[in-house]
Design an enzyme around this catalytic site. Structure first.
Site, mmCIF file in Angstrom:
data_model
loop_
_atom_site.group_PDB
_atom_site.id
_atom_site.type_symbol
_atom_site.label_atom_id
_atom_site.label_comp_id
_atom_site.label_asym_id
_atom_site.label_seq_id
_atom_site.Cartn_x
_atom_site.Cartn_y
_atom_site.Cartn_z
ATOM 1 N N ASP A 103 -49.273 -99.227 22.982
ATOM 2 C CA ASP A 103 -48.732 -98.581 21.773
ATOM 3 C C ASP A 103 -49.352 -97.224 21.485
ATOM 4 O O ASP A 103 -48.657 -96.240 21.238
ATOM 5 C CB ASP A 103 -49.032 -99.466 20.557
ATOM 6 C CG ASP A 103 -47.988 -100.543 20.392
ATOM 7 O OD1 ASP A 103 -47.216 -100.748 21.339
ATOM 8 O OD2 ASP A 103 -47.968 -101.164 19.311
ATOM 9 N N ASP A 127 -51.310 -107.667 27.968
ATOM 10 C CA ASP A 127 -51.038 -108.474 26.767
ATOM 11 C C ASP A 127 -49.558 -108.819 26.552
ATOM 12 O O ASP A 127 -49.243 -109.721 25.779
ATOM 13 C CB ASP A 127 -51.544 -107.753 25.512
ATOM 14 C CG ASP A 127 -53.045 -107.514 25.550
ATOM 15 O OD1 ASP A 127 -53.738 -108.276 26.241
ATOM 16 O OD2 ASP A 127 -53.517 -106.556 24.898
ATOM 17 N N ARG A 162 -63.737 -134.364 30.414
ATOM 18 C CA ARG A 162 -64.183 -133.410 29.392
ATOM 19 C C ARG A 162 -63.003 -132.674 28.758
ATOM 20 O O ARG A 162 -61.947 -132.513 29.369
ATOM 21 C CB ARG A 162 -65.094 -132.362 30.036
ATOM 22 C CG ARG A 162 -66.521 -132.803 30.094
ATOM 23 C CD ARG A 162 -67.374 -131.760 30.763
ATOM 24 N NE ARG A 162 -68.766 -132.173 30.718
ATOM 25 C CZ ARG A 162 -69.689 -131.746 31.556
ATOM 26 N NH1 ARG A 162 -69.382 -130.876 32.494
ATOM 27 N NH2 ARG A 162 -70.926 -132.158 31.435
ATOM 28 N N MET A 169 -57.236 -113.710 26.890
ATOM 29 C CA MET A 169 -56.989 -112.435 26.198
ATOM 30 C C MET A 169 -55.567 -112.381 25.632
ATOM 31 O O MET A 169 -54.816 -113.347 25.719
ATOM 32 C CB MET A 169 -57.230 -111.272 27.153
ATOM 33 C CG MET A 169 -58.685 -110.955 27.375
ATOM 34 S SD MET A 169 -58.836 -109.460 28.387
ATOM 35 C CE MET A 169 -60.592 -109.131 28.183
ATOM 36 N N GLY A 170 -55.216 -111.231 25.101
ATOM 37 C CA GLY A 170 -53.880 -111.043 24.545
ATOM 38 C C GLY A 170 -53.893 -110.245 23.251
ATOM 39 O O GLY A 170 -52.868 -110.000 22.653
ATOM 40 N N ALA A 186 -51.245 -127.214 30.491
ATOM 41 C CA ALA A 186 -52.270 -127.377 29.446
ATOM 42 C C ALA A 186 -51.840 -128.451 28.448
ATOM 43 O O ALA A 186 -50.649 -128.662 28.208
ATOM 44 C CB ALA A 186 -52.484 -126.063 28.724
ATOM 45 N N GLU A 222 -57.164 -115.387 22.191
ATOM 46 C CA GLU A 222 -58.296 -114.760 21.490
ATOM 47 C C GLU A 222 -57.915 -114.254 20.096
ATOM 48 O O GLU A 222 -58.781 -114.104 19.235
ATOM 49 C CB GLU A 222 -58.858 -113.589 22.312
ATOM 50 C CG GLU A 222 -57.868 -112.442 22.489
ATOM 51 C CD GLU A 222 -58.444 -111.203 23.167
ATOM 52 O OE1 GLU A 222 -59.635 -111.184 23.491
ATOM 53 O OE2 GLU A 222 -57.660 -110.255 23.377
ATOM 54 N N ARG A 244 -66.417 -128.419 26.165
ATOM 55 C CA ARG A 244 -66.966 -127.200 26.773
ATOM 56 C C ARG A 244 -66.030 -126.028 26.456
ATOM 57 O O ARG A 244 -64.825 -126.212 26.289
ATOM 58 C CB ARG A 244 -67.066 -127.321 28.294
ATOM 59 C CG ARG A 244 -68.040 -128.373 28.783
ATOM 60 C CD ARG A 244 -69.486 -127.932 28.534
ATOM 61 N NE ARG A 244 -70.451 -128.839 29.135
ATOM 62 C CZ ARG A 244 -70.846 -129.993 28.608
ATOM 63 N NH1 ARG A 244 -70.342 -130.402 27.455
ATOM 64 N NH2 ARG A 244 -71.756 -130.751 29.223
ATOM 65 N N HIS A 250 -62.776 -110.494 31.217
ATOM 66 C CA HIS A 250 -62.136 -109.368 31.907
ATOM 67 C C HIS A 250 -61.662 -109.677 33.318
ATOM 68 O O HIS A 250 -61.028 -108.813 33.939
ATOM 69 C CB HIS A 250 -63.069 -108.153 31.901
ATOM 70 C CG HIS A 250 -63.120 -107.498 30.556
ATOM 71 N ND1 HIS A 250 -63.852 -108.010 29.517
ATOM 72 C CD2 HIS A 250 -62.489 -106.397 30.064
ATOM 73 C CE1 HIS A 250 -63.693 -107.241 28.443
ATOM 74 N NE2 HIS A 250 -62.869 -106.262 28.746
HETATM 75 O O1 F6P Z 1 -55.307 -104.825 25.676
HETATM 76 C C1 F6P Z 1 -55.869 -105.414 26.799
HETATM 77 C C2 F6P Z 1 -57.111 -106.163 26.446
HETATM 78 O O2 F6P Z 1 -57.644 -106.716 27.630
HETATM 79 C C3 F6P Z 1 -56.963 -107.244 25.370
HETATM 80 O O3 F6P Z 1 -56.385 -108.418 25.877
HETATM 81 C C4 F6P Z 1 -58.370 -107.396 24.912
HETATM 82 O O4 F6P Z 1 -58.419 -107.870 23.588
HETATM 83 C C5 F6P Z 1 -58.909 -105.992 24.986
HETATM 84 O O5 F6P Z 1 -58.081 -105.292 25.897
HETATM 85 C C6 F6P Z 1 -60.337 -105.873 25.448
HETATM 86 O O6 F6P Z 1 -60.679 -104.541 25.368
HETATM 87 P P1 F6P Z 1 -61.994 -103.932 26.005
HETATM 88 O O7 F6P Z 1 -61.840 -103.972 27.499
HETATM 89 O O8 F6P Z 1 -62.039 -102.552 25.475
HETATM 90 O O9 F6P Z 1 -63.118 -104.812 25.580
#
Ligand code: F6P
Length: 338
Positions: A103, A127, A162, A169-170, A186, A222, A244, A250
């Site tokens: 964006d 995302d 467990r 992420m997202g 899941a 997240e 757990r 990343h």
């Molecule tokens: O927008 C991509 C993204 O990986 C998100 O999923 C995540 O919240 C964010 O970037 C993490 O950002 P950074 O790499 O700056 O910690």
């Protein structure tokens, strides 16, 4: 148009290299020169701009990350930053820009166009939360990575009976959680777009084990909360299972792009060049029902623009991205016990 530039901005995403390569190769086919801008808008302002050639883009279609590097650079939202960037483009004789990112990157493209430098946006983020497109470059690879990881977590989850909370992420969107949750089987998907009660999750976990399930995998987006916080609240709500938390982090952003991401990026990169060749800027390329589409970045909602300006001059999203809740409901159905 004789010379254009390309940059990547915001969080990197697998397939960005494939998009840069497509921009370069399509432009060459159209008789247009291409410059690369390192480090996104920050590099534009700093003048870190160089001519791309076949060697630079060679062997990049299969590589993750972005060889032009990426940066988040909020300063480009200010006029001063934009004018500095344009000064650098002028020095190099650049007439149009392809911006690959999210964006914020689109807003920069819009400003460049307003200042007389047609710029086209391509959706690059794992995302899948960008307006104007069904899919973003990098999403397919990211969910594939998540599924590979969850498959492994499921092995150990089963061996030990467990419960695992897998945080994915997202940002504010639940797409990565939804797609990876369905694909990995899941037991539960928790996303920002759907309310849930901790008591219900606790009940599902208990019932699952009572019915002979030997694992319980919860995919947590997240955007809801962190895995650690979720685990804490689950315990407070009465969960007594062996719990757990696994934060994938990343690793979701790296790796060789999937076929879908390479093809999507190649199609979009080539389309961006066609648009600039025809003198069109201020638009973003997307994919809708497998067809490439273009939308004005800024304008009136009824004209299909992705963003509009309020009377106070604030930018608002016209049709905010919505995660597909059919996938959420499907997962609920797939996890019902007799
Ligand atoms: O927008 C991509 C993204 O990986 C998100 O999923 C995540 O919240 C964010 O970037 C993490 O950002 P950074 O790499 O700056 O910690």
């Amino acid at each position: 148009m004789k010379r254009i530039a390309v940059l990547t901005s915001g969080g990197d995403a697998p397939g960005m290299n494939a998009a840069i390569r497509a921009v370069f190769k399509k432009a060459v086919a159209e008789g247009i020169e291409v410059y690369g801008i390192n480090h996104g808008y920050a590099g534009m302002v700093a003048g870190d701009i160089f001519p791309l050639d076949f060697k630079a883009v060679g062997d990049t279609v299969r590589r993750g990350g972005t060889f032009l590097y990426s940066a988040r650079y909020p300063e480009f939202a200010e006029l001063e930053g934009q004018l500095k960037g344009i000064e650098q483009l002028k020095k190099k004789g650049i007439e149009g820009v392809v911006v690959i990112g999210g964006d914020g990157s689109y807003h920069g493209a819009m400003r460049l166009t307003e200042h007389g430098y047609p710029a086209v946006g391509l959706p690059g983020t794992i995302d899948n939360d960008i307006v104007g497109t069904d899919y973003t470059i990098g999403f397919d690879t990211a969910v594939t990575t998540v599924v590979e990881a969850v498959d492994k977590i499921r092995d150990t989850s089963t061996s030990h009976h467990r419960t695992f909370i897998v945080e994915v992420m997202g940002r504010g969107a639940g797409d990565i959680a939804l797609w990876s949750g369905i694909a990995s089987g899941a037991d539960e998907i928790i996303i920002p777009e759907k309310d849930f009660k901790f008591e219900d999750v606790v009940k599902n976990i208990q019932e699952g084990y009572e019915n002979g399930r030997n694992h319980h995998i919860i995919i947590l987006a997240e955007g809801v909360m962190s895995g650690a916080e979720f685990a804490e609240k689950l315990k407070e709500a009465g969960d007594r299972s062996d719990l757990r938390v696994s934060v994938l982090g990343h690793i979701q952003r790296g790796g060789s792009p999937t076929v879908r991401d390479r093809v999507l990026a190649s199609r979009m990169g080539a389309r961006a060049v066609e648009l600039l060749r025809d003198g069109i800027g201020g638009v973003a390329v997307g994919i809708h029902n497998e067809e490439l589409v273009e939308s004005p970045i800024l304008g009136k909602e009824e004209e299909g623009a992705l963003f509009s300006l309020t009377e106070k001059g604030e930018i608002v999203v016209n049709n905010p991205h919505k995660a597909d809740l059919n996938l959420y409901n499907l997962n609920v159905d797939l996890n019902k016990f007799e």
